[in-house]
Design a protein around this motif. Structure first.
Motif, PDB file in Angstrom:
ATOM      1  N   GLN A   1      81.057  53.950  48.898  1.00 24.75           N
ATOM      2  CA  GLN A   1      81.023  51.797  49.586  1.00 24.75           C
ATOM      3  C   GLN A   1      80.564  52.299  50.697  1.00 24.75           C
ATOM      4  OE1 GLN A   1      83.906  49.572  48.043  1.00 24.75           O
ATOM      5  NE2 GLN A   1      84.184  48.578  49.427  1.00 24.75           N
ATOM      6  N   ILE A   2      78.703  51.511  50.617  1.00 23.36           N
ATOM      7  CA  ILE A   2      78.472  51.624  52.421  1.00 23.36           C
ATOM      8  C   ILE A   2      78.818  49.916  52.093  1.00 23.36           C
ATOM      9  CG2 ILE A   2      76.604  52.108  53.465  1.00 23.36           C
ATOM     10  CD1 ILE A   2      76.012  54.254  52.027  1.00 23.36           C
ATOM     11  N   THR A   3      79.485  49.708  53.187  1.00 20.46           N
ATOM     12  CA  THR A   3      79.574  47.945  53.706  1.00 20.46           C
ATOM     13  C   THR A   3      78.419  47.909  54.765  1.00 20.46           C
ATOM     14  OG1 THR A   3      81.467  47.795  52.452  1.00 20.46           O
ATOM     15  CG2 THR A   3      80.969  46.462  54.510  1.00 20.46           C
ATOM     16  N   CYS A   4      77.217  46.889  55.325  1.00 17.76           N
ATOM     17  CA  CYS A   4      76.505  46.507  56.544  1.00 17.76           C
ATOM     18  C   CYS A   4      76.101  45.368  56.379  1.00 17.76           C
ATOM     19  CB  CYS A   4      74.949  47.867  56.547  1.00 17.76           C
ATOM     20  SG  CYS A   4      74.699  47.920  54.648  1.00 17.76           S
ATOM     21  N   ARG A   5      76.185  44.824  57.652  1.00 15.22           N
ATOM     22  CA  ARG A   5      74.974  43.406  57.350  1.00 15.22           C
ATOM     23  C   ARG A   5      74.221  43.405  56.925  1.00 15.22           C
ATOM     24  NH1 ARG A   5      72.207  40.522  61.052  1.00 15.22           N
ATOM     25  NH2 ARG A   5      71.684  42.900  62.344  1.00 15.22           N
TER      26      ARG A   5
ATOM     27  N   HIS B   1      78.295  57.300  41.547  1.00 22.97           N
ATOM     28  CA  HIS B   1      78.985  56.126  41.412  1.00 22.97           C
ATOM     29  C   HIS B   1      77.836  55.228  43.268  1.00 22.97           C
ATOM     30  CE1 HIS B   1      79.887  55.665  36.871  1.00 22.97           C
ATOM     31  NE2 HIS B   1      80.750  57.436  37.501  1.00 22.97           N
ATOM     32  N   LEU B   2      77.387  54.504  43.081  1.00 26.03           N
ATOM     33  CA  LEU B   2      76.980  54.006  44.642  1.00 26.03           C
ATOM     34  C   LEU B   2      77.109  52.466  44.752  1.00 26.03           C
ATOM     35  CD1 LEU B   2      75.879  54.251  48.054  1.00 26.03           C
ATOM     36  CD2 LEU B   2      73.487  54.554  46.131  1.00 26.03           C
ATOM     37  N   LYS B   3      78.036  52.007  46.006  1.00 25.60           N
ATOM     38  CA  LYS B   3      78.265  50.676  46.118  1.00 25.60           C
ATOM     39  C   LYS B   3      77.690  50.240  47.098  1.00 25.60           C
ATOM     40  CE  LYS B   3      81.643  47.283  44.326  1.00 25.60           C
ATOM     41  NZ  LYS B   3      83.078  46.922  43.486  1.00 25.60           N
ATOM     42  N   LEU B   4      77.151  49.129  47.468  1.00 28.59           N
ATOM     43  CA  LEU B   4      76.667  48.330  48.214  1.00 28.59           C
ATOM     44  C   LEU B   4      76.766  47.426  48.900  1.00 28.59           C
ATOM     45  CD1 LEU B   4      75.285  49.079  51.011  1.00 28.59           C
ATOM     46  CD2 LEU B   4      73.057  48.303  49.838  1.00 28.59           C
ATOM     47  N   HIS B   5      77.685  47.283  49.629  1.00 26.76           N
ATOM     48  CA  HIS B   5      78.285  45.695  50.147  1.00 26.76           C
ATOM     49  C   HIS B   5      76.980  45.505  51.888  1.00 26.76           C
ATOM     50  CE1 HIS B   5      82.043  45.079  48.031  1.00 26.76           C
ATOM     51  NE2 HIS B   5      81.719  46.540  47.927  1.00 26.76           N
ATOM     52  N   ILE B   6      76.547  43.858  51.557  1.00 31.55           N
ATOM     53  CA  ILE B   6      75.093  43.789  52.553  1.00 31.55           C
ATOM     54  C   ILE B   6      76.055  42.418  52.052  1.00 31.55           C
ATOM     55  CG2 ILE B   6      72.711  43.234  52.758  1.00 31.55           C
ATOM     56  CD1 ILE B   6      72.627  44.815  50.947  1.00 31.55           C
ATOM     57  N   SER B   7      76.442  41.530  53.583  1.00 32.14           N
ATOM     58  CA  SER B   7      76.876  40.669  53.961  1.00 32.14           C
ATOM     59  C   SER B   7      75.096  39.667  54.350  1.00 32.14           C
ATOM     60  CB  SER B   7      77.317  40.454  55.915  1.00 32.14           C
ATOM     61  OG  SER B   7      76.857  41.407  56.729  1.00 32.14           O
ATOM     62  N   ASP B   8      74.276  40.084  55.037  1.00 29.68           N
ATOM     63  CA  ASP B   8      73.351  39.651  55.247  1.00 29.68           C
ATOM     64  C   ASP B   8      71.485  39.781  54.198  1.00 29.68           C
ATOM     65  OD1 ASP B   8      71.710  37.369  56.489  1.00 29.68           O
ATOM     66  OD2 ASP B   8      71.066  38.529  58.590  1.00 29.68           O
ATOM     67  N   PRO B   9      71.628  39.544  53.507  1.00 20.37           N
ATOM     68  CA  PRO B   9      70.791  40.964  53.272  1.00 20.37           C
ATOM     69  C   PRO B   9      69.400  40.253  52.838  1.00 20.37           C
ATOM     70  CG  PRO B   9      71.584  38.863  51.456  1.00 20.37           C
ATOM     71  CD  PRO B   9      72.731  39.228  52.390  1.00 20.37           C
ATOM     72  N   ASN B  10      67.885  40.645  53.156  1.00 20.95           N
ATOM     73  CA  ASN B  10      67.140  39.853  52.710  1.00 20.95           C
ATOM     74  C   ASN B  10      66.560  40.391  51.574  1.00 20.95           C
ATOM     75  OD1 ASN B  10      64.070  39.419  52.878  1.00 20.95           O
ATOM     76  ND2 ASN B  10      63.782  40.975  54.904  1.00 20.95           N
TER      77      ASN B  10
ATOM     78  N   TYR C   1      74.963  57.508  38.292  1.00 21.90           N
ATOM     79  CA  TYR C   1      75.260  56.688  36.783  1.00 21.90           C
ATOM     80  C   TYR C   1      74.822  55.350  37.002  1.00 21.90           C
ATOM     81  CZ  TYR C   1      77.251  60.892  35.016  1.00 21.90           C
ATOM     82  OH  TYR C   1      77.045  62.628  34.271  1.00 21.90           O
ATOM     83  N   THR C   2      75.880  54.355  38.272  1.00 21.78           N
ATOM     84  CA  THR C   2      75.363  53.577  38.427  1.00 21.78           C
ATOM     85  C   THR C   2      75.075  53.311  39.889  1.00 21.78           C
ATOM     86  OG1 THR C   2      77.872  53.342  39.194  1.00 21.78           O
ATOM     87  CG2 THR C   2      77.153  52.751  36.324  1.00 21.78           C
ATOM     88  N   ILE C   3      74.449  51.553  40.541  1.00 19.25           N
ATOM     89  CA  ILE C   3      74.002  51.695  41.678  1.00 19.25           C
ATOM     90  C   ILE C   3      74.756  50.080  42.063  1.00 19.25           C
ATOM     91  CG2 ILE C   3      72.582  51.205  43.538  1.00 19.25           C
ATOM     92  CD1 ILE C   3      71.229  53.733  42.488  1.00 19.25           C
ATOM     93  N   THR C   4      75.363  49.557  42.686  1.00 20.91           N
ATOM     94  CA  THR C   4      76.379  48.218  42.359  1.00 20.91           C
ATOM     95  C   THR C   4      75.612  47.893  43.949  1.00 20.91           C
ATOM     96  OG1 THR C   4      77.913  48.677  41.555  1.00 20.91           O
ATOM     97  CG2 THR C   4      78.295  46.786  42.198  1.00 20.91           C
ATOM     98  N   ILE C   5      75.394  46.364  44.023  1.00 15.30           N
ATOM     99  CA  ILE C   5      74.792  45.676  45.138  1.00 15.30           C
ATOM    100  C   ILE C   5      75.709  44.631  45.466  1.00 15.30           C
ATOM    101  CG2 ILE C   5      73.008  44.458  46.623  1.00 15.30           C
ATOM    102  CD1 ILE C   5      71.228  46.418  45.374  1.00 15.30           C
ATOM    103  N   VAL C   6      76.432  44.338  46.097  1.00 15.76           N
ATOM    104  CA  VAL C   6      77.071  43.346  46.099  1.00 15.76           C
ATOM    105  C   VAL C   6      76.643  42.207  47.679  1.00 15.76           C
ATOM    106  CG1 VAL C   6      80.172  42.325  46.650  1.00 15.76           C
ATOM    107  CG2 VAL C   6      79.095  44.076  44.992  1.00 15.76           C
ATOM    108  N   SER C   7      76.275  41.278  47.476  1.00 17.21           N
ATOM    109  CA  SER C   7      75.848  40.497  48.081  1.00 17.21           C
ATOM    110  C   SER C   7      77.600  38.968  48.425  1.00 17.21           C
ATOM    111  CB  SER C   7      74.875  39.659  48.317  1.00 17.21           C
ATOM    112  OG  SER C   7      74.146  38.939  49.338  1.00 17.21           O
ATOM    113  N   GLY C   8      77.885  38.598  48.876  1.00 19.51           N
ATOM    114  CA  GLY C   8      78.842  37.066  49.070  1.00 19.51           C
ATOM    115  C   GLY C   8      79.833  37.607  47.783  1.00 19.51           C
ATOM    116  N   TYR C   9      79.404  36.589  46.755  1.00 24.99           N
ATOM    117  CA  TYR C   9      80.316  36.705  45.528  1.00 24.99           C
ATOM    118  C   TYR C   9      79.677  37.246  44.690  1.00 24.99           C
ATOM    119  CZ  TYR C   9      83.471  33.262  48.153  1.00 24.99           C
ATOM    120  OH  TYR C   9      84.057  32.886  49.172  1.00 24.99           O
ATOM    121  N   GLU C  10      78.108  37.262  44.535  1.00 25.22           N
ATOM    122  CA  GLU C  10      77.487  38.011  44.050  1.00 25.22           C
ATOM    123  C   GLU C  10      77.634  39.374  43.226  1.00 25.22           C
ATOM    124  OE1 GLU C  10      73.727  36.125  43.359  1.00 25.22           O
ATOM    125  OE2 GLU C  10      74.079  34.786  43.915  1.00 25.22           O
ATOM    126  N   GLU C  11      77.262  40.090  42.473  1.00 24.66           N
ATOM    127  CA  GLU C  11      77.484  41.472  41.795  1.00 24.66           C
ATOM    128  C   GLU C  11      76.184  41.634  41.101  1.00 24.66           C
ATOM    129  OE1 GLU C  11      80.582  44.986  40.635  1.00 24.66           O
ATOM    130  OE2 GLU C  11      80.924  43.222  42.042  1.00 24.66           O
TER     131      GLU C  11
END
Length: 545
Positions: free
Chosen positions: A470-474, A498-507, A526-536
Motif C-alpha cells: 500500500q503506497i500513500t502519496c500526495r 496486490h497493489l493499493k494506492l492512496h492519492i490525496s491530490d490526484p490529477n 491480481y488487483t490494483i486499487t486506487i483510492v482518492s478521497g472517499y472513492e475507491e
C-alpha cells in the motif's frame, strides 16, 4: 339467487388492528421499559416516550435525567444568547421536574449549562434542580458548568448526601479562595473535580472511594488522599499557570491499593517517584505527561504493566525495573540520553517518539524482549543502520527517521511493516519474512529527476515479495515513471500480486499514464486499487498468455 359479497376492511384499520395485536412492549412492567430506555441516548429516549401514553408515563418516572442547554433547547435556542438563553433553559428544567411524580429514586442526574458572568446571583433555579436530585436519593450526580470562569457556587451541603456514589463537578466555585475542604463522604466511590476554583487544600478520606480525578483546578496548592482503597488517581495541573509558586503538591502515599496513576503537568520529581511508587504494590498503569521537574526517572514495580512517558522536557535518564511490563511508550525531546528497560522481559509493545537512541540500542534491546509484538520508531533521528532479528515481532513501524540508511529485518511472524518518509535519500530495507503487508507513505518532492526515480525503484524493490503493498502519496507524479527508464530498467515489483494506492491530490488527466506506470512497476498483479478521497476504484488484472 343473491350473492352476498364480503365487505372489505379498510387497509388503515387492518394495520391498526395488527399493531394492537403485536404491541407487547407497552404491556411490559415499567422497570423493563426503563431498562430499554437506558440503552438509548437522552434524545432518542425522549422520542420513544412520545409513542404512547404508557411510554410517556415511564418517561416521567425515568431514573436517568439529563439536562443539557444545547440538547434540550434544540433549534429553539439558536436565536437566544446570554441571560435569555439560560432563563429559557432553566424554565424548561423547572417545568420538566414539576411534571414528575414524587419520590422517584434517581440513578443519574446530569446538569450541563454555560453560565455567563453576573448570573451567579440568580441561581435559585439551579439550586432547586440540585435539591430535587438530592431529595430523590440520586446515586450519580454530575454538574457541568463548562471550562470557562466559574460563576456558580456549589452548595457544600450536597457533600453530606448519603445516596451519592458518583460525584462529578466541573466549572464550579467550591470555596472562597482560602478554603480548606475535607471530604470524608463514606459512600462515594468515584470523585471527579474539573476546572473548579476556590480551593487551596483538598483532603479526601472516603473509605469506599475507588476512582479520583482532579483536573486543572486553579489555585489548588495541595491534594492529600488518606484512603487505602483508592484504585485509580488522575491529576492534571492548572495549564493556565506558568509560575512555580502555583504548583500543587500531591500526597497519595497512603493509597496502598492503587492500580492506575496518571499525572499531567504535575510538579513532581524523581525523588517523589522513588518515595511513592514502592508503596503501590498493585500498580499496573503509570502515565507521566508534561512533568517538567522530572530529570532522572527510576521506576521499580513488580505488577506494573503499562508505562507511558510524554513531553517531560527535562528528562535525561529512564530506568525501569518491571518484570511484568507489557507496554512502554516514550514521547519527548531529543535531549534524552539513556533508556534502560532491559529488565522488562515481558515487554510486548514498544513505542519511541523523538528518542535519541543509537543503532546499538535497537540491536541489543530487541534481543532482550522475547515476547515483543509491536515496535514503533518515530522521529528517532540518530538511527542510521541496524538489524532486527526477532521470531515473535508482528508489527514494525518506522516514521520520519531522517538519517536512516539501511535496516535488515529477520522476523518470520511479521504481519505489517509501515514506513513514512521523504522521497529523497530513501533507506534500504532487507526484510526476511514469509508473508507481510507493507504500508509506505512517501512525501512528494518538488521535482523528480531520473536519479530520484532510480532511487525510488531500488526502494520499492525491497517490497516485491510482500503479501500486499500500500503506497500513500500526495500526487501521482511520484509513481509515473518516464518511458525511457521503463525500457532500460527491470520492474521492481515483479512478484507483487496486490497493489493499493492512496492519492490525496490526484490529477485525473494523468490517470491513464498512472495505470500504465503501475502495470510496469508490478507487471503481474491480481488487483490494483486506487483510492482518492472517499472513492475507491479496483482493477482486477487478467494476464493472458
Amino acid at each position: 339467487m343473491m350473492v352476498l359479497k364480503k365487505r372489505r376492511t379498510p387497509r388503515s384499520l387492518m394495520i391498526q388492528k395488527r399493531a394492537e395485536e403485536v404491541d407487547r412492549i407497552s404491556e411490559l412492567p415499567e422497570s423493563i421499559i426503563h431498562h430499554i430506555m437506558s440503552f438509548l441516548s437522552h434524545k432518542d429516549a425522549a422520542r420513544f416516550s412520545a409513542l404512547c401514553k404508557r411510554f410517556r408515563s415511564a418517561w416521567n418516572s425515568f431514573p436517568f435525567i439529563v439536562f443539557n442547554e444545547t440538547l434540550n433547547l434544540g433549534s429553539c435556542g439558536d436565536d437566544l444568547y446570554g441571560e435569555a438563553k439560560v432563563n429559557k433553559f432553566l424554565k424548561y428544567v423547572s417545568g420538566f421536574l414539576q411534571q414528575r411524580p414524587p419520590n422517584i429514586s434517581l440513578e443519574r442526574f446530569r446538569f450541563c449549562v454555560d453560565l455567563f458572568e453576573g448570573y451567579d446571583k440568580k441561581t435559585h433555579h439551579i439550586d432547586g434542580a440540585i435539591g430535587y436530585a438530592i431529595e430523590n436519593h440520586v446515586k450519580e450526580l454530575e454538574l457541568d458548568f463548562g471550562e470557562g470562569p466559574a460563576h456558580y457556587r456549589f452548595p457544600l451541603t450536597v457533600l453530606s448526601a448519603k445516596s451519592i456514589r458518583v460525584l462529578k463537578l466541573k466549572g464550579l466555585k467550591l470555596g472562597s479562595g482560602h478554603k480548606d475542604l475535607m471530604l470524608s463522604h463514606p459512600f462515594v466511590e468515584s470523585l471527579s473535580i474539573q476546572f473548579c476554583i476556590g480551593l487551596k487544600t483538598l483532603r479526601v478520606s472516603c473509605q469506599n472511594l475507588k476512582i479520583m480525578e482532579i483536573y486543572s483546578c486553579k489555585g489548588l496548592k495541595m491534594v492529600a488522599v488518606d484512603e487505602s482503597n483508592l484504585e485509580s488517581f488522575s491529576f492534571l495541573g492548572d495549564v493556565s499557570s506558568t509560575r512555580k509558586s502555583d504548583s500543587c503538591s500531591i500526597n497519595i502515599a497512603a493509597c496502598k491499593s492503587l492500580k492506575c496513576l496518571s499525572l499531567e503537568n504535575a510538579q513532581i520529581t524523581g525523588e517523589w517517584i522513588k518515595s511513592h511508587i514502592p508503596n503501590f504494590l498493585l500498580l499496573e498503569d503509570l502515565k507521566l505527561e508534561c512533568c517538567e521537574l522530572l530529570k532522572d526517572l527510576y521506576v521499580s514495580s513488580a505488577k506494573l504493566k503499562t508505562l507511558e512517558l510524554s513531553d517531560c522536557s527535562q528528562l535525561k535518564k529512564i530506568e525501569a525495573v518491571a518484570p511484568n511490563l507489557e507496554y512502554f511508550s516514550y514521547i519527548g525531546q531529543k535531549g534524552l540520553s539513556l533508556i534502560n528497560i532491559g529488565a522488562c522481559r515481558s515487554l510486548k509493545d514498544l513505542t519511541l517518539i523523538g528518542a535519541r537512541i543509537e543503532d546499538e540500542w535497537i540491536v541489543s534491546a530487541v534481543h532482550e524482549f522475547p515476547f515483543l509484538k509491536n515496535f514503533r520508531l518515530f522521529g528517532c533521528s540518530s538511527l542510521q543502520k541496524f538489524n532486527i532479528s526477532h521470531e515473535e515481532l508482528e508489527t514494525l513501524q518506522i516514521v520520519d527517521c531522517d538519517a536512516l540508511k539501511e535496516v535488515q529485518i529477520y522476523a518470520r511472524s511479521l504481519d505489517t511493516f509501515v514506513y513514512t518518509g521523504g522521497c529523497t535519500k530513501l533507506p534500504k530495507f532487507l526484510i526476511d519474512s514469509a508473508c507481510f503487508k507493507a504500508e509506505l507513505s512517501l512525501c512528494n518532492g518538488s521535482k523528480f529527476s531520473s536519479r530520484l526515480f532510480l532511487e525510488l525503484r531500488d526502494f520499492l524493490a525491497c517490497f516485491g515479495h510482500c503479501r500486499e503493498l500500500q503506497i500513500t502519496c500526495r500526487s501521482t507524479d511520484i509513481l509515473i515513471v518516464p518511458g525511457d527508464l521503463r525500457d532500460s530498467l527491470v520492474p521492481p515489483l515483479y512478484d507483487l500480486k496486490h497493489l493499493k494506492l492512496h492519492i490525496s491530490d490526484p490529477n485525473l488527466d494523468e490517470l491513464k499514464d498512472l495505470v500504465d506506470s503501475l502495470l510496469w512497476l508490478a507487471p503481474h498483479p491480481y488487483t490494483i486499487t486506487i483510492v482518492s478521497g472517499y472513492e475507491e476504484k479496483s482493477l482486477k488484472v487478467i494476464i493472458s498468455k
